[in-house]
Design a protein around this motif. Sequence first.
Motif, PDB file in Angstrom:
ATOM      1  N   UNK A 139       9.862  -4.541  -5.522  1.00 27.60           N
ATOM      2  CA  UNK A 139      10.573  -5.729  -5.050  1.00 27.60           C
ATOM      3  C   UNK A 139      10.370  -5.920  -3.552  1.00 27.60           C
ATOM      4  N   UNK A 140      10.477  -4.826  -2.796  1.00 31.33           N
ATOM      5  CA  UNK A 140      10.307  -4.908  -1.342  1.00 31.33           C
ATOM      6  C   UNK A 140       8.881  -5.296  -0.970  1.00 31.33           C
ATOM      7  N   UNK A 141       7.924  -4.789  -1.734  1.00 31.63           N
ATOM      8  CA  UNK A 141       6.525  -5.141  -1.443  1.00 31.63           C
ATOM      9  C   UNK A 141       6.272  -6.619  -1.697  1.00 31.63           C
ATOM     10  N   UNK A 142       6.739  -7.139  -2.819  1.00 32.59           N
ATOM     11  CA  UNK A 142       6.532  -8.548  -3.132  1.00 32.59           C
ATOM     12  C   UNK A 142       7.136  -9.430  -2.051  1.00 32.59           C
ATOM     13  N   UNK A 143       8.260  -9.032  -1.488  1.00 40.76           N
ATOM     14  CA  UNK A 143       8.917  -9.827  -0.460  1.00 40.76           C
ATOM     15  C   UNK A 143       8.085  -9.944   0.817  1.00 40.76           C
ATOM     16  N   UNK A 144       7.114  -9.056   0.987  1.00 34.54           N
ATOM     17  CA  UNK A 144       6.238  -9.143   2.158  1.00 34.54           C
ATOM     18  C   UNK A 144       5.247 -10.301   2.061  1.00 34.54           C
ATOM     19  N   UNK A 145       5.140 -10.906   0.881  1.00 35.07           N
ATOM     20  CA  UNK A 145       4.279 -12.065   0.676  1.00 35.07           C
ATOM     21  C   UNK A 145       5.167 -13.302   0.587  1.00 35.07           C
ATOM     22  N   UNK A 146       5.073 -14.214   1.532  1.00 38.75           N
ATOM     23  CA  UNK A 146       5.967 -15.381   1.533  1.00 38.75           C
ATOM     24  C   UNK A 146       5.832 -16.205   0.257  1.00 38.75           C
ATOM     25  N   UNK A 147       6.964 -16.699  -0.206  1.00 41.40           N
ATOM     26  CA  UNK A 147       6.952 -17.603  -1.361  1.00 41.40           C
ATOM     27  C   UNK A 147       6.573 -18.992  -0.869  1.00 41.40           C
ATOM     28  N   UNK A 148       5.326 -19.090  -0.432  1.00 38.72           N
ATOM     29  CA  UNK A 148       4.811 -20.294   0.211  1.00 38.72           C
ATOM     30  C   UNK A 148       3.327 -20.382  -0.113  1.00 38.72           C
ATOM     31  N   UNK A 149       2.938 -21.397  -0.837  1.00 37.65           N
ATOM     32  CA  UNK A 149       1.547 -21.515  -1.272  1.00 37.65           C
ATOM     33  C   UNK A 149       0.571 -21.475  -0.102  1.00 37.65           C
ATOM     34  N   UNK A 150       0.969 -21.984   1.043  1.00 40.05           N
ATOM     35  CA  UNK A 150       0.067 -22.028   2.192  1.00 40.05           C
ATOM     36  C   UNK A 150      -0.312 -20.636   2.684  1.00 40.05           C
ATOM     37  N   UNK A 151       0.502 -19.623   2.350  1.00 40.16           N
ATOM     38  CA  UNK A 151       0.218 -18.256   2.786  1.00 40.16           C
ATOM     39  C   UNK A 151      -0.599 -17.476   1.769  1.00 40.16           C
ATOM     40  N   UNK A 152      -0.862 -18.089   0.605  1.00 36.42           N
ATOM     41  CA  UNK A 152      -1.494 -17.357  -0.474  1.00 36.42           C
ATOM     42  C   UNK A 152      -3.001 -17.521  -0.542  1.00 36.42           C
ATOM     43  N   UNK A 153      -3.553 -17.030  -1.641  1.00 38.11           N
ATOM     44  CA  UNK A 153      -4.995 -17.025  -1.861  1.00 38.11           C
ATOM     45  C   UNK A 153      -5.368 -18.045  -2.949  1.00 38.11           C
ATOM     46  N   UNK A 154      -6.432 -18.831  -2.747  1.00 36.07           N
ATOM     47  CA  UNK A 154      -7.435 -18.696  -1.697  1.00 36.07           C
ATOM     48  C   UNK A 154      -6.875 -18.993  -0.307  1.00 36.07           C
TER      49      UNK A 154
END
Length: 301
Positions: A139-154
């Motif tokens: 859970x803590x690891x997932x929270x390090x990735x913002x719930x924001x499409x602009x921060x994701x991949x690609x």
Amino acid sequence: MNSGSVIPAVPVSHPKPQAVYDQVVRVAGCRQAANTLNCLRSKRPAQFLAAANSLPGILSYNSVNLAYVPRPDSSDNFMPESPEIAGSAGNFAKVPLILGDQEDEGTLFSLFQQNLTTPELLTNYIKSYFPEAKPGVVEAYVQLYPDNAAAGSPFGTGTQFNPYPQFKRLAAILGDLTFTLSRRTVLQSASKVVPAWSYLNTFIKAPLLGTFHGGDLLYMFDVTRQTENTFPAQVLQTTVISFANTLDPNGLKVPGLVAWPKYGPDAQLLNVGNATTSLMADDFRQAQSDFLTQNVESFRV
């Protein structure tokens, strides 16, 4: 090593790999045999292949929650401990290496989880990969990735190419866990012992997939018969040929190819773009990388 290296794994005696074996035994028709392993060995190749392939593949909902990974067996000297333990202790073949990734390793493996529409569903999906994770770690690891499409991949594509609400976030997480950040951890240990070089390719930029897993092979081997004379193909081919002949990827020169330093404390990567190369620091998503290193025992598949 292209796009993949060490995968921390639970032991062969764990219920997770046992369930894999039980599935293969069942499909092969060996469940009632006195010795199920001998029964499997007696099957014709086509029968055994069908049984082995009955597990979900990498291009499925299970994605990189892989059924078949090297697993430690404490009763055997060949591989008695999880691979990341052996690597950090220097127990590996002492040969020079190149280890690198595509920028968007996770996109191809995130196309099949359209039901992951909320952060909670995404977190539970990731937790299913790691049967021995300590409470709260995933859970803590997932929270390090913002719930924001602009921060994701690609990466670098803003809010574009997000076919379902958690796609780009999942692609970033799976790419880092299985390929990109695990690469960094391996190199931090290996580069202290052997000459090592690392790279990050960014030259494809395909819609939805970005610089996707396996895309480099299209250029290295001219799979489509359209990439032979492109700049990325020349860089990938000449550096590998040079390394194979001299154990140094810098022996053959291509216009636009910068000198490629060994991986070390400054951790510079060769970034291969569409028309140029450059050097880049291997410090992106450092918080996520540090978390994985500090909690590696929770991330064994």
